[in-house]
Design a protein around this motif. Structure first.
Motif, PDB file in Angstrom:
ATOM      1  N   ILE A  44     -16.028  20.489   8.207  1.00  0.00           N
ATOM      2  CA  ILE A  44     -16.336  18.808   8.248  1.00  0.00           C
ATOM      3  C   ILE A  44     -15.290  18.116   8.716  1.00  0.00           C
ATOM      4  N   ARG A  45     -15.520  17.275   9.647  1.00  0.00           N
ATOM      5  CA  ARG A  45     -14.421  16.161  10.134  1.00  0.00           C
ATOM      6  C   ARG A  45     -14.960  14.964   9.438  1.00  0.00           C
ATOM      7  N   PHE A  46     -14.355  14.501   8.677  1.00  0.00           N
ATOM      8  CA  PHE A  46     -14.709  13.272   7.954  1.00  0.00           C
ATOM      9  C   PHE A  46     -13.664  12.270   8.151  1.00  0.00           C
ATOM     10  N   GLY A  47     -14.253  11.049   8.599  1.00  0.00           N
ATOM     11  CA  GLY A  47     -13.422   9.842   8.954  1.00  0.00           C
ATOM     12  C   GLY A  47     -14.087   8.309   8.542  1.00  0.00           C
ATOM     13  N   GLY A  48     -13.620   7.377   8.784  1.00  0.00           N
ATOM     14  CA  GLY A  48     -13.895   5.933   8.669  1.00  0.00           C
ATOM     15  C   GLY A  48     -13.198   4.959   9.090  1.00  0.00           C
ATOM     16  N   GLY A  49     -13.457   3.882   8.869  1.00  0.00           N
ATOM     17  CA  GLY A  49     -13.057   2.555   9.204  1.00  0.00           C
ATOM     18  C   GLY A  49     -13.564   1.392   9.040  1.00  0.00           C
ATOM     19  N   LEU A  50     -13.175   0.198   9.553  1.00  0.00           N
ATOM     20  CA  LEU A  50     -13.611  -1.053   9.326  1.00  0.00           C
ATOM     21  C   LEU A  50     -13.994  -1.995  10.781  1.00  0.00           C
ATOM     22  N   ALA A  51     -14.794  -2.691  10.311  1.00  0.00           N
ATOM     23  CA  ALA A  51     -15.445  -3.626  11.637  1.00  0.00           C
ATOM     24  C   ALA A  51     -14.190  -4.445  11.974  1.00  0.00           C
ATOM     25  N   PRO A  52     -14.057  -4.842  13.316  1.00  0.00           N
ATOM     26  CA  PRO A  52     -12.928  -5.674  13.671  1.00  0.00           C
ATOM     27  C   PRO A  52     -12.505  -6.832  12.942  1.00  0.00           C
ATOM     28  N   GLU A  53     -13.621  -7.570  12.219  1.00  0.00           N
ATOM     29  CA  GLU A  53     -13.279  -8.751  11.651  1.00  0.00           C
ATOM     30  C   GLU A  53     -12.486  -8.500  10.294  1.00  0.00           C
ATOM     31  N   PHE A  54     -13.001  -7.306   9.603  1.00  0.00           N
ATOM     32  CA  PHE A  54     -12.081  -6.939   8.371  1.00  0.00           C
ATOM     33  C   PHE A  54     -10.836  -6.399   8.732  1.00  0.00           C
ATOM     34  N   ILE A  55     -10.610  -5.695   9.976  1.00  0.00           N
ATOM     35  CA  ILE A  55      -9.354  -5.264  10.435  1.00  0.00           C
ATOM     36  C   ILE A  55      -8.303  -6.380  10.590  1.00  0.00           C
ATOM     37  N   ASP A  56      -9.016  -7.718  11.081  1.00  0.00           N
ATOM     38  CA  ASP A  56      -7.990  -8.683  11.359  1.00  0.00           C
ATOM     39  C   ASP A  56      -7.848  -9.448  10.088  1.00  0.00           C
ATOM     40  N   ASP A  57      -8.503  -9.066   9.001  1.00  0.00           N
ATOM     41  CA  ASP A  57      -8.505  -9.958   7.430  1.00  0.00           C
ATOM     42  C   ASP A  57      -7.094  -9.517   7.052  1.00  0.00           C
ATOM     43  N   PRO A  58      -6.477 -10.394   6.483  1.00  0.00           N
ATOM     44  CA  PRO A  58      -5.279 -10.055   5.719  1.00  0.00           C
ATOM     45  C   PRO A  58      -5.423  -9.195   4.439  1.00  0.00           C
ATOM     46  N   LYS A  59      -6.483  -8.971   4.271  1.00  0.00           N
ATOM     47  CA  LYS A  59      -6.723  -8.006   2.985  1.00  0.00           C
ATOM     48  C   LYS A  59      -7.152  -6.626   3.486  1.00  0.00           C
ATOM     49  N   SER A  60      -7.173  -6.349   4.997  1.00  0.00           N
ATOM     50  CA  SER A  60      -7.750  -5.129   5.351  1.00  0.00           C
ATOM     51  C   SER A  60      -7.128  -4.017   4.837  1.00  0.00           C
ATOM     52  N   ALA A  61      -5.863  -3.736   4.566  1.00  0.00           N
ATOM     53  CA  ALA A  61      -5.225  -2.641   3.898  1.00  0.00           C
ATOM     54  C   ALA A  61      -5.682  -2.122   2.604  1.00  0.00           C
ATOM     55  N   GLU A  62      -5.889  -3.350   1.785  1.00  0.00           N
ATOM     56  CA  GLU A  62      -6.408  -3.269   0.200  1.00  0.00           C
ATOM     57  C   GLU A  62      -8.058  -2.928   0.363  1.00  0.00           C
ATOM     58  N   TYR A  63      -8.642  -3.616   1.339  1.00  0.00           N
ATOM     59  CA  TYR A  63     -10.244  -3.054   1.434  1.00  0.00           C
ATOM     60  C   TYR A  63     -10.247  -1.635   1.744  1.00  0.00           C
ATOM     61  N   MET A  64      -9.488  -1.284   2.798  1.00  0.00           N
ATOM     62  CA  MET A  64      -9.646   0.360   3.188  1.00  0.00           C
ATOM     63  C   MET A  64      -9.340   1.124   2.033  1.00  0.00           C
ATOM     64  N   ALA A  65      -8.358   0.900   1.448  1.00  0.00           N
ATOM     65  CA  ALA A  65      -7.742   1.678   0.197  1.00  0.00           C
ATOM     66  C   ALA A  65      -8.930   1.778  -0.751  1.00  0.00           C
ATOM     67  N   THR A  66      -9.339   0.573  -1.061  1.00  0.00           N
ATOM     68  CA  THR A  66     -10.489   0.654  -2.252  1.00  0.00           C
ATOM     69  C   THR A  66     -11.735   1.714  -1.685  1.00  0.00           C
ATOM     70  N   LEU A  67     -12.070   1.393  -0.278  1.00  0.00           N
ATOM     71  CA  LEU A  67     -13.134   2.053   0.319  1.00  0.00           C
ATOM     72  C   LEU A  67     -12.796   3.673   0.387  1.00  0.00           C
ATOM     73  N   LYS A  68     -11.698   4.027   0.695  1.00  0.00           N
ATOM     74  CA  LYS A  68     -11.212   5.510   0.737  1.00  0.00           C
ATOM     75  C   LYS A  68     -11.238   6.078  -0.682  1.00  0.00           C
ATOM     76  N   THR A  69     -10.747   5.567  -1.591  1.00  0.00           N
ATOM     77  CA  THR A  69     -10.946   6.093  -3.170  1.00  0.00           C
ATOM     78  C   THR A  69     -12.436   6.256  -3.349  1.00  0.00           C
ATOM     79  N   LEU A  70     -13.179   5.363  -2.986  1.00  0.00           N
ATOM     80  CA  LEU A  70     -14.707   5.391  -3.529  1.00  0.00           C
ATOM     81  C   LEU A  70     -15.376   6.518  -2.433  1.00  0.00           C
ATOM     82  N   LEU A  71     -14.976   6.585  -1.198  1.00  0.00           N
ATOM     83  CA  LEU A  71     -15.511   7.643  -0.499  1.00  0.00           C
ATOM     84  C   LEU A  71     -15.063   9.315  -0.970  1.00  0.00           C
ATOM     85  N   ASP A  72     -14.019   9.394  -1.265  1.00  0.00           N
ATOM     86  CA  ASP A  72     -13.323  10.505  -1.891  1.00  0.00           C
ATOM     87  C   ASP A  72     -14.367  11.071  -3.344  1.00  0.00           C
ATOM     88  N   GLU A  73     -14.520  10.036  -3.942  1.00  0.00           N
ATOM     89  CA  GLU A  73     -15.191  10.126  -5.103  1.00  0.00           C
ATOM     90  C   GLU A  73     -16.788  10.841  -4.863  1.00  0.00           C
TER      91      GLU A  73
END
Length: 383
Positions: free
Chosen positions: A307-336
């Protein structure tokens, strides 16, 4: 008491059983016969008629941003290298040296030349042989006669696809219907922020089918996304020849599950709608207004899947100041969620080996599974 009939045991017997099942109307459809997940003969038919002929995704174009960036994959027994050449073009080649046939590149990375790890024959980024140590002492050797065989390679919506089939229609042609369906999302511009590789102990089709239906969410994912998954909110339209899909429209539990305030592409209910896309045979994408994640599957025999497993954000969220926080939360959920899915699909693989295992009726939310089975039945030839 009469004994149960013996299940089919050869690849062609299983194909006949699968086709008979697919001839039923969806309202009376069953899951695929257990043997299609456990038979080496059936896998050989899949490799011959599906994997050697279809477009297979290998990852995002953004992973090959600079000249010399490469990623490797395998189509049945054929190693393939995909890279960005010196002119910035995507190329794919046989990843096998033309001397003593060693595999050339492993994994992913960046190279100025493709150098064989065995005898140091080396190739330019356009596949031409550039150097072969001491071979000038052999009068019959001509460096100009050597060039790595090309493999067809195309990009669609920010994804890279390869195929060994020179007659396959272009990816964009095969997926034109999907392009129209998801155009407002702008998936090409979504930014990948992570990717990983895993191997699970299950058949590739069991994992593919698990992705294709959301009927299992309330139960299998009861500790994560299940309580937020309402079956009545899911729509499962009939699929098309090259893909199937279903929709979930709801208020997301994560802010990035809905469209960013700066997103002007999506309007109305589309700002809250998630698309789950199964691009045959092995590319699976969850596309939300704010993020995406994906699986790319490669069978390793009948009992394991890479399995190749990956992901990321829409450009507006990449440019959001909280992008790193959003991605960390998402990655934790995806792993679970992945851990829950792994438990589920490995349990199914153990179950399909049971002598008393029998396929039951599909629910109305498993329409994509029915379409996937019909795809396989169409693609695999009888002889």
């Amino acid at each position: 008491m009469a004994s149960l009939p013996s299940p089919p045991d050869t690849g062609h017997d299983l194909l006949h059983a699968l086709r008979a099942n697919c001839e039923r109307p969806f309202e009376d459809a069953r899951a695929m016969p257990p043997g299609v997940y456990t038979s080496n003969d059936f896998l050989a038919l899949e490799q011959r008629d599906v994997f050697r002929n279809e477009w297979l995704c290998v990852g995002r174009t953004s992973e090959l941003a600079k000249p010399g960036d490469y990623v490797t994959t395998q189509i049945d027994d054929q190693p393939v290298a995909v890279l960005r050449d010196a002119n910035g073009e995507l190329r794919a080649f046989s990843n096998v040296c033309l001397h003593r046939m060693s595999v050339l590149l492993e994994g992913s990375g960046n190279v100025r030349r493709i150098v064989c790890p065995y005898h140091a024959w080396n190739y330019t980024l356009d596949g031409a042989l550039a150097g072969a140590p001491l071979m000038d002492r052999q009068p019959g050797f001509c460096k100009e006669h050597y060039r790595l065989p090309s493999v067809r390679c195309e990009a669609w919506q920010g994804w890279i696809y390869v195929t060994l089939n020179n007659d396959a229609p272009p990816v964009a042609t095969q997926l034109a219907g999907l392009t129209a369906l998801i155009e407002p999302y702008g998936m090409t511009d979504y930014v990948q922020t992570f990717h990983e590789e895993h191997v699970w102990d299950t058949n590739w089709k069991i994992l593919a089918e698990n992705f294709m239906e959301s009927y299992h969410l309330p139960m299998l994912h009861r500790a994560t996304v299940g309580p937020h998954s309402k079956l009545e909110e899911m729509e499962c339209p009939p699929g098309l020849p090259a893909f199937n899909y279903h929709w979930i429209t709801k208020e997301a539990t994560l802010p990035i599950g809905n469209a960013h305030p700066g997103n002007q592409r999506l309007q109305g209910h589309w700002r809250r709608t998630t698309a789950l896309l199964a691009i045959y045979p092995t590319h699976l994408v969850t596309l939300t207004p704010g993020y995406f994640w994906y699986l790319i599957l490669q069978p390793r025999g009948v009992g394991q899947v890479h399995i190749r497993f990956g992901g990321g954000l829409a450009p507006e969220f990449i440019d959001d100041p909280k992008s790193a926080e959003y991605m960390a939360t998402l990655k934790t959920l995806l792993d679970e969620v992945n851990a829950e899915d792994r438990h589920g699909v490995e349990a199914v693989f153990r179950g399909v080996h049971a002598p008393l295992a029998r396929a039951g009726h599909l629910s109305h939310l498993e329409r994509p599974n029915y379409d996937f089975a019909r795809y396989l039945a169409r693609r695999i030839a009888a002889a």
